[in-house]
Scaffold this active site. Structure first.
Site, PDB file in Angstrom:
ATOM      1  CB  ALA A  24      -0.943  -0.005   1.207  1.00  0.00           C
ATOM      2  NE  ARG A  36      -2.585  -4.939   8.716  1.00  0.00           N
ATOM      3  CZ  ARG A  36      -3.179  -5.407   7.615  1.00  0.00           C
ATOM      4  NH1 ARG A  36      -3.054  -4.786   6.472  1.00  0.00           N
ATOM      5  NH2 ARG A  36      -3.917  -6.512   7.674  1.00  0.00           N
ATOM      6  CG  ASP A 106      -3.549   1.460  -6.910  1.00  0.00           C
ATOM      7  OD1 ASP A 106      -2.809   1.151  -7.857  1.00  0.00           O
ATOM      8  OD2 ASP A 106      -3.128   1.616  -5.745  1.00  0.00           O
ATOM      9  CG  HIS A 121      -4.355  -8.621  -2.344  1.00  0.00           C
ATOM     10  ND1 HIS A 121      -3.610  -7.837  -1.473  1.00  0.00           N
ATOM     11  CD2 HIS A 121      -4.108  -9.907  -1.975  1.00  0.00           C
ATOM     12  CE1 HIS A 121      -2.960  -8.616  -0.631  1.00  0.00           C
ATOM     13  NE2 HIS A 121      -3.237  -9.859  -0.908  1.00  0.00           N
ATOM     14  CB  CYS A 132     -23.414 -14.423 -17.646  1.00  0.00           C
ATOM     15  SG  CYS A 132     -23.163 -12.624 -17.723  1.00  0.00           S
ATOM     16  CG  ASN A 218       7.671  -0.299   4.950  1.00  0.00           C
ATOM     17  OD1 ASN A 218       6.780  -0.003   4.146  1.00  0.00           O
ATOM     18  ND2 ASN A 218       7.403  -0.639   6.206  1.00  0.00           N
TER      19      ASN A 218
END
Length: 247
Positions: A24, A36, A106, A121, A132, A218
């Site tokens: 994210a 989070r 996204d 995801h 269908c 990060n």
């Protein structure tokens, strides 16, 4: 920081099958909230906890409430790729990066120009009829909010349309997982960015990496910090804006 950037640049220039594994934090600089962090979706107040709302059992039992949350919080119409998305696409075009493995839904990697993207995801840009299989874009989901029952129903057969997003209680797509594993296993540089590496089974995929060098970017510490060659506790944008792409 300067020495780390130089080392990262050197690793990139010697790579031919680098893989980027992201979460994210890649898209927060495009205005898309994560889950989070202090301002993340999990800390916001809803009638139900967000992690409950985006579960398959909730989708099945309380579909209208699911779509109210989904339209408001997970479809971000005006988001544009940021410097990280753009630099990753340039690295692929330069023959350095072989794949992006993302936990995000996204579609911004593809919008920036990346071609080989494994979306663990799923994506909010794809939605399918559960009866269908007919596919619809995100505009169809947004426009259906003005219908009598606010639920998106297939224009072909009338069946309920579901986002092509992996909800809690659902398994990951086997082909996407296998493609991600193959890319990571065959890579000569693994770049991990914008993920706390606590969401499983996605986070477990990095164990398939067999190379020597891992670059981890990060803002906070992760379980893989000790394994990494380079660790940046910085935003991705601050790191990637310093990287030069040599054609």
């Amino acid at each position: 920081m300067e020495e780390k950037i130089k080392k990262f640049q050197t690793l990139l220039e010697s790579a031919r099958r680098a893989v980027f594994f992201g979460g994210a934090g890649v898209s927060t600089e495009s205005g898309i909230p994560d889950f989070r962090s202090q301002d993340g979706l999990y800390r916001q107040k809803w009638k139900y906890p967000p992690e409950t709302i985006i579960s398959r059992s909730f989708f099945d039992s309380n579909t209208k409430e699911f779509y109210r949350f989904y339209r408001e919080k997970l479809i971000i119409k005006n988001a544009v790729p940021n410097i990280t998305h753009i630099k990753l696409a340039q690295l692929e075009a330069a023959g350095i990066l072989s794949a992006v493995v993302t936990q995000n839904i996204d579609g911004l990697h593809q919008k920036a120009g990346s071609k080989n993207v494994f979306e663990l995801h799923g994506s909010t840009l794809r939605n399918f009829c559960m009866s269908c299989g007919h596919f619809f874009d995100e505009n169809f989901i947004l426009e259906s909010a003005s219908s009598a029952d606010t639920l998106p129903h297939c224009s072909e057969c009338g069946g309920l349309v579901k986002p092509d997003v992996v909800l809690y209680e659902e398994g990951l797509d086997d082909r996407t997982v296998q493609g991600s594993i193959d890319a990571i296993k065959n890579s000569d540089l693994l770049i991990i960015g914008g993920t706390s590496l606590v969401v499983y089974p996605a986070a477990s995929l990095i164990r398939y990496y067999q190379g020597d060098n891992i670059v981890l970017i990060n803002k906070t510490e992760t379980p893989a910090d000790s394994r990494a060659t380079l660790v940046f506790h910085e935003s991705l944008g601050k790191v990637f804006e310093r990287i030069m792409i040599l054609q």
